[in-house]
Design a protein around this motif. Structure first.
Motif, mmCIF file in Angstrom:
data_model
loop_
_atom_site.group_PDB
_atom_site.id
_atom_site.type_symbol
_atom_site.label_atom_id
_atom_site.label_comp_id
_atom_site.label_asym_id
_atom_site.label_seq_id
_atom_site.Cartn_x
_atom_site.Cartn_y
_atom_site.Cartn_z
ATOM 1 N N ALA A 157 -7.729 -3.431 11.086
ATOM 2 C CA ALA A 157 -8.436 -2.154 11.201
ATOM 3 C C ALA A 157 -7.459 -1.000 11.403
ATOM 4 N N GLU A 158 -6.444 -1.205 12.238
ATOM 5 C CA GLU A 158 -5.453 -0.152 12.482
ATOM 6 C C GLU A 158 -4.632 0.124 11.223
ATOM 7 N N ASN A 159 -4.253 -0.939 10.530
ATOM 8 C CA ASN A 159 -3.490 -0.766 9.293
ATOM 9 C C ASN A 159 -4.300 0.012 8.256
ATOM 10 N N PHE A 160 -5.567 -0.328 8.154
ATOM 11 C CA PHE A 160 -6.443 0.362 7.198
ATOM 12 C C PHE A 160 -6.568 1.837 7.554
ATOM 13 N N GLN A 161 -6.734 2.117 8.840
ATOM 14 C CA GLN A 161 -6.868 3.510 9.268
ATOM 15 C C GLN A 161 -5.596 4.298 8.971
ATOM 16 N N PHE A 162 -4.440 3.672 9.176
ATOM 17 C CA PHE A 162 -3.161 4.318 8.883
ATOM 18 C C PHE A 162 -3.039 4.651 7.409
ATOM 19 N N ILE A 163 -3.312 3.689 6.547
ATOM 20 C CA ILE A 163 -3.182 3.907 5.105
ATOM 21 C C ILE A 163 -4.185 4.946 4.631
ATOM 22 N N ALA A 164 -5.407 4.888 5.147
ATOM 23 C CA ALA A 164 -6.429 5.856 4.743
ATOM 24 C C ALA A 164 -6.024 7.269 5.149
ATOM 25 N N ALA A 165 -5.519 7.415 6.372
ATOM 26 C CA ALA A 165 -5.109 8.731 6.852
ATOM 27 C C ALA A 165 -3.927 9.258 6.049
ATOM 28 N N LEU A 166 -2.945 8.403 5.808
ATOM 29 C CA LEU A 166 -1.765 8.835 5.056
ATOM 30 C C LEU A 166 -2.140 9.191 3.623
ATOM 31 N N SER A 167 -3.037 8.430 3.031
ATOM 32 C CA SER A 167 -3.495 8.726 1.669
ATOM 33 C C SER A 167 -4.129 10.112 1.601
ATOM 34 N N GLU A 212 0.829 -1.204 0.000
ATOM 35 C CA GLU A 212 0.000 0.000 0.000
ATOM 36 C C GLU A 212 0.868 1.260 0.000
ATOM 37 N N LEU A 213 1.928 1.258 0.810
ATOM 38 C CA LEU A 213 2.816 2.421 0.864
ATOM 39 C C LEU A 213 3.520 2.639 -0.474
ATOM 40 N N ILE A 214 3.962 1.565 -1.085
ATOM 41 C CA ILE A 214 4.604 1.667 -2.399
ATOM 42 C C ILE A 214 3.604 2.188 -3.424
ATOM 43 N N GLY A 215 2.354 1.727 -3.298
ATOM 44 C CA GLY A 215 1.297 2.205 -4.187
ATOM 45 C C GLY A 215 1.023 3.687 -4.044
ATOM 46 N N ILE A 235 -3.594 12.627 3.642
ATOM 47 C CA ILE A 235 -2.563 13.646 3.882
ATOM 48 C C ILE A 235 -1.748 13.896 2.618
ATOM 49 N N LEU A 236 -1.364 12.824 1.931
ATOM 50 C CA LEU A 236 -0.564 12.971 0.717
ATOM 51 C C LEU A 236 -1.380 13.606 -0.407
ATOM 52 N N ALA A 237 -2.655 13.240 -0.483
ATOM 53 C CA ALA A 237 -3.515 13.811 -1.520
ATOM 54 C C ALA A 237 -3.701 15.307 -1.305
ATOM 55 N N ALA A 238 -3.876 15.713 -0.064
ATOM 56 C CA ALA A 238 -4.031 17.125 0.247
ATOM 57 C C ALA A 238 -2.773 17.905 -0.097
ATOM 58 N N GLU A 239 -1.628 17.293 0.105
ATOM 59 C CA GLU A 239 -0.360 17.945 -0.199
ATOM 60 C C GLU A 239 -0.210 18.137 -1.714
ATOM 61 N N GLU A 240 -0.666 17.164 -2.497
ATOM 62 C CA GLU A 240 -0.542 17.256 -3.958
ATOM 63 C C GLU A 240 -1.395 18.387 -4.525
ATOM 64 N N LYS A 241 -2.505 18.694 -3.846
ATOM 65 C CA LYS A 241 -3.414 19.729 -4.344
ATOM 66 C C LYS A 241 -2.868 21.139 -4.114
ATOM 67 N N ARG A 242 -1.888 21.255 -3.251
ATOM 68 C CA ARG A 242 -1.355 22.575 -2.948
ATOM 69 C C ARG A 242 -0.499 23.132 -4.091
#
Length: 366
Positions: free
Chosen positions: A347-357, A291-294, A359-366
């Motif tokens: 569940a924790e892994n999913f929450q981590f990936i969802a949150a990081l996704s 997921e992180l590589i993705g 955060i990264l998406a918001a950064e790309e929009k800037r």
């Protein structure tokens, strides 16, 4: 820290800060490499029953040599690695940190470790009055056997520490390289201390298999990770019996309580159930890595229950804080541009990936 002028703290400790990860509230706590699976009801009942029995004699000191527990740990390692250890080759204490401290107290004058690695090694060295040397790794943090041998030959330390799988990178060092190190270190009378806190998550053969022909090799392990027993504080080492004899010189009297010994013995008897969680965590580690590589990030290969990753445009502290704002607590290990995440429940892994996704998406929009 700032100390009051009246406090006669040792000068060499005055500039240090206490070790520890932030203890803050989070929905997904993925910062301290804990096993996310709690003990089963059967294990809880078995521990409660054993503790109740032991409690009838709490007016008496515990077995100061923890003979039964050491024998059980020897049996566990023998079954895992096809070795023939007896209790006389095992030492047990309150977590692997006490084991490490005892090694410094018994043998420490000088020590060498290859950083970045487990940050408690140099800290305990400092506290115990042992000279510590930071050995170097490759720029990508991978272990370099040739550079390591060169540094060892120059420094000739009494203790050489090698963590495998390494924390915080997750890299595993091949057994053949450990054997090479042991031969060189043994030639000048040093000890090679192999810290295998995360060994059960790795497919590499354990260094315990080398001890019979390399008496200057010591292997440190713990029940905190694979056994999901962090709250009980049980660490142990395997070594030549002469090393164990030296542990008796520096231990505190009755250092391991009757309650701890009893609970640990029960946990070992449930080893098949507990170690089943290791398979789940390895599968989770592989999924999270993909997921992180993705997400376009770089993930260091890991044979532990955590991943070190990089590739985000913001600073590590910024990403760490934004994840915490999303209810996810991971670890900033102090390596510029890198963060470490423990593998948790699905569940924790999913929450981590969802949150990081997010955060990264918001950064790309800037």
């Amino acid at each position: 820290m700032t100390w009051p002028t009246w406090l006669p703290i040792r000068k060499d400790l005055a500039e240090l800060s206490p070790y520890g990860a932030p203890q803050v509230r989070a929905e997904a706590t993925l910062n301290t490499n804990e096993n996310p699976f709690p003990p089963s009801s059967d294990l809880v009942k078995a521990i409660a029953s054993a503790v109740e029995e032991v409690s009838l004699s709490l007016n008496r000191y515990p077995d100061r040599d923890a003979k039964a527990l050491r024998a059980d740990l020897a049996g566990y390692i023998n079954a895992l690695s096809a070795t023939t250890f007896g209790a006389e080759s095992v030492w047990v204490a309150n977590g692997s940190n006490e084991i490490i401290q005892s090694l410094f107290l018994a043998f420490g004058e000088s020590a060498l470790g290859f950083t970045p690695s487990y940050s408690m090694h140099p800290l305990i060295a400092k506290v115990s009055g042992t000279s510590w040397f930071d050995g170097k790794r490759n720029p990508d943090f991978s272990f370099n056997i040739d550079a390591a041998l060169s540094q060892i030959k120059v420094r000739r330390p009494r203790l050489t520490f090698l963590t495998t799988p390494n924390n915080p990178t997750g890299e595993v060092v091949p057994l053949s390289q450990i054997e090479t190190l042991a031969n060189v270190i043994g030639a000048f009378g040093g000890l090679l201390v192999v810290d295998e806190a995360y060994a059960e998550f790795s497919e590499e053969k354990s260094a315990v298999t080398l001890i019979s022909k390399s008496p200057h090799l010591v292997v440190v392990r713990t029940m905190s990770k694979a056994f999901a027993f962090a709250g009980a504080r049980v660490g142990y080492l395997l070594a030549d019996p002469h090393v164990i004899d030296a542990m008796f010189l520096v231990r505190l009297p009755y250092h391991l309580s009757s309650l701890t010994q009893s609970a640990a013995r029960v946990a070992i008897s449930f080893k098949d159930e507990l170690l089943a969680g290791v398979t789940k965590l390895v599968q989770g580690r592989n999924r999270v890595s993909e997921e992180l590589i993705g997400l376009g990030l770089t993930v260091l290969p890991s044979s532990a229950n955590f991943l070190l990753f990089t590739g985000f445009s913001q600073s590590a502290p910024q990403v760490w804080q934004k994840l915490l704002d999303h209810g996810v607590l991971i670890r900033d290990v102090g390596l510029s541009g890198f963060l470490r995440v423990t593998i948790g429940s699905d569940a924790e892994n999913f929450q981590f990936i969802a949150a990081l996704s997010e955060i990264l998406a918001a950064e790309e929009k800037r």
